[in-house]
Design an enzyme around this catalytic site. Structure first.
Site, PDB file in Angstrom:
ATOM      1  N   ASP A  52      32.602  -1.189 -33.851  1.00  0.00           N
ATOM      2  CA  ASP A  52      33.110  -0.122 -34.707  1.00  0.00           C
ATOM      3  C   ASP A  52      33.257  -0.583 -36.155  1.00  0.00           C
ATOM      4  OD1 ASP A  52      33.314   1.511 -32.516  1.00  0.00           O
ATOM      5  OD2 ASP A  52      35.455   1.155 -32.205  1.00  0.00           O
ATOM      6  N   TYR A 112      35.572 -11.275 -26.200  1.00  0.00           N
ATOM      7  CA  TYR A 112      36.161 -10.750 -27.428  1.00  0.00           C
ATOM      8  C   TYR A 112      37.449 -11.505 -27.735  1.00  0.00           C
ATOM      9  CZ  TYR A 112      33.196  -6.560 -27.732  1.00  0.00           C
ATOM     10  OH  TYR A 112      32.137  -5.687 -27.878  1.00  0.00           O
TER      11      TYR A 112
END
Length: 253
Positions: A52, A112
């Site tokens: 994003d 992540y």
């Protein structure tokens, strides 16, 4: 046409995300423009997944097919692209792969990291690169909340809608396996690390935001557990900001 796998790192603060969009400058657009400058012709790339706006990456992966007439070695590609890319994007590795390799569909897992800064004043060097939470919260509860995510679950309550979801998704559409979810502390910095077989749209940010509610004692561990056991209720509304999220690694078999 030889197929190459590229690994890149980028600071996502100035970009509208990875994927090309009608408005804004994306990481994909910037890399494809650099490739076009090197080859003097356009070239499309396919990534392991999207990030994003504002999300960073240490090791995003993408592949492309280069013209057979191109005699550049992987080392040549790395040097040439970095010469045409802004300093906020770097190609860190290039390697040949099989003609049927796909950066997205062959990915076996991802890692992540999410960074939280607890300092009373956020360092300007962390602006756009960490979630600043100066108020106190229970770090042990945060760690316990993350442990609830470990294992195989239906995470539909922790996935945002892109708008292109299938009307009748298969039974395993929202099922993901989290291998580990841990917290590491370095003075005022908390590093939340997630390793799983795959992550859905905004999933890590929603996992972090919801775990933070548990750490603030606004939600109990039992309520979090119920969200995982009853996936068909309403989605969580607690989403951590994009600033602190980093794609650390993409795993291939």
């Amino acid at each position: 046409m030889p197929r190459l796998l590229f690994t890149c790192a980028y600071d996502g603060f100035s970009y509208c995300g990875w994927q090309s969009q009608r408005e804004g400058i994306s990481v994909q657009d910037t890399i494809e423009a650099a490739m076009a400058a090197v080859l003097k012709s356009p070239l499309r790339i396919a990534a392991s997944g999207r990030t994003d706006a504002g999300v960073h990456a240490h090791a995003q992966c993408f592949h492309t097919d280069v013209p057979a007439a191109c005699r550049m070695t992987p080392q040549n590609w790395q040097a040439a692209l970095n010469a045409h890319l802004p300093a906020s994007i770097r190609i860190t590795a290039v390697e040949p792969v099989a003609p049927d390799f796909h950066a997205r569909f062959d990915a076996a897992g991802k890692e992540y990291e999410y960074i939280i800064c607890k300092a009373p004043v956020l360092s300007p060097f962390l602006h756009g690169r960490a979630w600043h939470i100066p108020h106190d919260f229970d770090e042990d509860l945060l760690s316990a909340a993350l442990q609830e995510y470990v294992g195989e679950h239906d995470f539909r309550r922790f996935a945002a809608n892109r708008g292109n979801e299938p009307a009748n998704p298969p039974a395993d559409f929202y099922i993901r396996r989290i291998y580990s979810a841990t917290v590491h502390k370095e003075e005022d910095i908390l590093r939340l690390q997630f390793h799983g077989d795959g992550f859905m749209y905004r999933m890590v940010r929603l996992l972090v935001g919801t775990a933070h509610q548990v750490a603030r004692e606004k939600m109990t561990l039992e309520q979090l557990r119920e969200m995982l056991q009853n996936p068909y209720a309403s989605k969580t509304r607690y989403c951590a900001p994009a600033d602190g999220l980093y794609l650390k690694r993409v795993f291939y078999a």
